[in-house]
Design a protein around this motif. Structure first.
Motif, mmCIF file in Angstrom:
data_model
loop_
_atom_site.group_PDB
_atom_site.id
_atom_site.type_symbol
_atom_site.label_atom_id
_atom_site.label_comp_id
_atom_site.label_asym_id
_atom_site.label_seq_id
_atom_site.Cartn_x
_atom_site.Cartn_y
_atom_site.Cartn_z
ATOM 1 N N HIS A 49 33.326 22.591 -9.958
ATOM 2 C CA HIS A 49 32.065 22.196 -9.320
ATOM 3 C C HIS A 49 30.897 22.304 -10.291
ATOM 4 N N TRP A 99 28.099 24.840 -14.530
ATOM 5 C CA TRP A 99 29.505 24.720 -14.127
ATOM 6 C C TRP A 99 29.926 25.948 -13.333
ATOM 7 N N SER A 100 30.734 25.736 -12.295
ATOM 8 C CA SER A 100 31.358 26.869 -11.621
ATOM 9 C C SER A 100 32.361 27.482 -12.588
ATOM 10 N N THR A 153 28.296 30.983 -1.977
ATOM 11 C CA THR A 153 29.074 29.756 -2.197
ATOM 12 C C THR A 153 30.559 29.990 -1.976
ATOM 13 N N TRP A 181 25.687 30.206 -11.715
ATOM 14 C CA TRP A 181 26.748 30.741 -10.862
ATOM 15 C C TRP A 181 27.006 32.198 -11.231
ATOM 16 N N GLY A 226 32.041 33.064 -9.052
ATOM 17 C CA GLY A 226 31.817 31.793 -8.371
ATOM 18 C C GLY A 226 31.467 31.908 -6.906
ATOM 19 N N LEU A 255 26.596 22.866 -10.147
ATOM 20 C CA LEU A 255 25.409 23.241 -9.385
ATOM 21 C C LEU A 255 24.228 22.586 -10.084
ATOM 22 N N ALA A 301 25.478 31.656 -6.078
ATOM 23 C CA ALA A 301 24.716 30.783 -6.973
ATOM 24 C C ALA A 301 23.251 31.173 -6.875
ATOM 25 N N VAL A 318 25.592 21.195 -4.782
ATOM 26 C CA VAL A 318 26.879 21.469 -5.413
ATOM 27 C C VAL A 318 27.699 20.180 -5.370
#
Length: 142
Positions: free
Chosen positions: A76, A70-71, A140, A119, A123, A78, A126, A95
């Motif tokens: 988002h 998770w971001s 990112t 991440w 954020g 990944l 990545a 993503v």
């Protein structure tokens, strides 16, 4: 055996409402309300962490999904993937928008199976590790 969800400190588990394929990776959202599962069939499954109800399935990869992250803002995901039978095969890193389930970026440059994804705390970066021992870092922020 069906996949089930239970708090680690509490007794009984409850099965997910839908059958899903074997799971390679799991990640809990920053708010703790949703978990994401990286599945053998390339699907990313999002499920409610309280009820175990599947809320979204993303057809993320045509090869096995190995990892999901998770971001930090929870908007988002990944994912890292690759063919299980060819450790030297080209992997995939992507993503995804949690809200829409659509891919927002296809991260290029993998030349090994994408095995894990992470991440940075802010954020803006990545990391994806590969079966060939390399770790790729992506900007990112844009």
């Amino acid at each position: 055996r069906p996949l089930s969800v239970r708090p680690a400190t509490v007794g009984a588990s409850r099965p997910l409402a839908e059958k899903i394929t074997a799971v390679q990776g799991a990640a809990l959202s920053p708010d703790g309300k949703t978990f994401a599962l990286a599945c053998h069939d390339g699907t990313i499954v999002l499920a409610d962490s309280e009820k175990g109800r599947v809320v979204r399935k993303i057809a993320a990869h045509k090869v096995r999904a190995w990892s999901v992250a998770w971001s930090p803002d929870g908007k988002h995901l990944l994912t890292a993937a690759g063919p299980w039978d060819r450790m030297d095969g080209a992997g995939e890193a992507r993503v995804w928008s949690v809200e829409t389930g659509k891919m927002t970026r296809d991260l290029k440059g993998l030349n090994g199976l994408g095995q894990c994804a992470a991440w940075s705390r802010d954020g803006k970066r990545a990391a994806v590790c590969q079966s060939n021992g390399e770790v790729l870092l992506y900007d990112t922020s844009s």
